[in-house]
Enzyme design. Structure first.
Site: not given
Ligand code: SAH
Ligand code: SF4
Length: 403
Positions: A125, A138, A145, A149, A152, A380
């Site tokens: 995205e 962004c 990933c 975290c 997230c 975010c």
């Protein structure tokens, strides 16, 4: 030339070949190499391999570079300062391809989220956030990933693969396509007014410093004065704290740095940003102290996600300012953006303000980041590939990554 976004198909994709009939080489079925994402030296080598005479190659690199990155042209036939025969030769060997946008959503606040398909059928995205007189893109650097975290959404998706430099810079190019923001091919420079896409943040999916070479090559293309031409001060790379790569970022990219700090004790940071178990707060701060000098850049942005009753007390705010003393910094407070199944709550607004006040009184800018595009899950930490939505348990992730 800057145009208002009216979302018509951009002109350069509609460049129609003139009378030229392109002839492919005998191995016409062989896949053509994509030129997007090649550094200048790599483009030079590719052109030489394809038969460009040595004494012309420097000029050809410049010309082709400009067509691709200054004017957004995707078709060799439109490169009118090259001979027809050379254009045909290029077309036989190469293509100019950016990832495909499979869906575009527009938030009530104007934020645009692109679902972008890359080779192998994977998806990432990219989010465009319009602001007064400017706009920030962004971009993602990985599908998923490796890090986990706990606040997230991307962290619940395991790493599928790194993006190539072409797929990273390709996100900038496809956004410019959508915004209709390429200067007139062969004529405009793009330097004559405010830009719709004026800033880049590497804050999408993935940890950019775990895909260093591709991110560096893509950002060099973004900064190149004969192309997209964004100043290094308009590019911000956000890292969760991959300490050994921080000095390299200063030396080889030189962009602004943001760090996902999020906690003021190792105990809490270990749970929020598990990479802290590898490089703790002290090691991270040591690397950050060196960054402004090495990169000759300004302040470091400390990102701090506001999680109710986890990291948002007055004591946290006071510890934070003490920890970062001596580092030119601004603290960006990010109200937590929830996602389906997320284990945290956003701090109350008056708590966020009280925290911001302590930081501000200690002499640091402490902007509170207004969540953008929440209605389309573009804020975010809400990004995650459609195809990988199935959520894993934290235990499963921990078992897989060993963190
Ligand atoms: N991997 C990099 C860059 C991508 S994340 C990094 O971690 O820095 C971009 C920013 O969004 C980071 O500061 C990250 O901590 C923050 N973020 C992640 N999930 C979030 C959420 N749910 N709400 C608010 N911010 C979040
Ligand atoms: Fe990865 Fe950054 Fe999300 Fe952490 S915050 S899981 S490093 S994308």
């Amino acid at each position: 030339m800057t145009q208002k976004p009216d979302f018509k198909a951009p002109a350069r994709t509609a460049v129609v070949p003139d009378t030229l009939t392109l002839k492919r080489s005998p191995d016409a079925d062989a896949p053509r190499r994509n030129l997007v994402g090649l550094t200048r030296p790599a483009l030079r080598d590719a052109l030489l391999e394809a038969g460009t005479p040595e004494k012309q190659v420097k000029m050809r690199v410049n010309q082709i570079w400009q067509w691709i990155y200054q004017w957004g042209v995707r078709d060799f036939t439109a490169m009118t300062n090259l001979s027809k025969a050379y254009r045909a030769q290029l077309d036989a060997h190469f293509e100019i391809a950016v990832p495909e946008v499979v869906r575009r959503e527009i938030s009530a606040d104007g934020t645009r989220k692109y679902l972008v398909r890359i080779a192998g059928g994977h998806e990432v995205e990219t989010v465009y956030i319009p602001e007064e007189g400017r706009g920030t893109l962004c971009i993602s650097s990985q599908v998923g990933c490796t890090l986990t975290c706990s606040f997230c959404h991307t962290g619940t998706q395991k790493l599928v693969r790194n993006l190539t430099a072409g797929e990273i810079i390709g996100q900038v190019m496809l956004a410019r396509d959508d915004l209709g923001e390429w200067p007139e091919p062969g004529v405009g420079t793009g330097d004559d007014g405010p830009r719709l896409l004026s800033n880049i943040v590497l804050m999408g999916m993935g940890e950019p410093l775990y895909n260093f070479d591709a991110v560096r090559d893509a950002m060099k293309i973004a900064m190149d004065g004969e192309g997209i031409s964004l100043s290094r001060r308009r590019i911000t790379l956000s890292t969760s704290g991959v300490v050994p790569e921080i000095a390299k970022t200063a030396e080889e990219i030189g962009c602004l740095l943001a760090v996902s700090f999020h906690a003021t004790t190792d105990e809490v940071r270990n749970t929020l940003v598990p990479i802290n178990k590898r490089w703790n707060i002290e090691a991270l701060l040591e690397a950050l102290r060196e960054y402004p000098r090495l990169s000759n850049s300004e302040r470091i942005t400390f990102e701090y996600v506001m999680l109710k009753d986890v990291n948002d007390s007055d004591a946290d705010a006071r510890r934070l300012v003490k920890l970062i003393r001596g580092i030119p910094a601004k603290i960006n407070l990010i109200p937590f953006n929830p996602w389906p199944g997320s284990p945290y709550e956003r701090s109350d607004w008056d708590r966020i303000e009280a925290f911001a006040d302590i930081v501000y009184k200690a002499g640091y800018a402490s902007p509170i980041r207004t969540p953008r595009g929440e209605d389309i899950m573009a804020a975010c930490g809400q990004l995650k590939s459609e195809t990988e939505r199935a959520r894993k348990s934290r235990a499963q992730i921990a078992a897989e990554t060993g963190l």
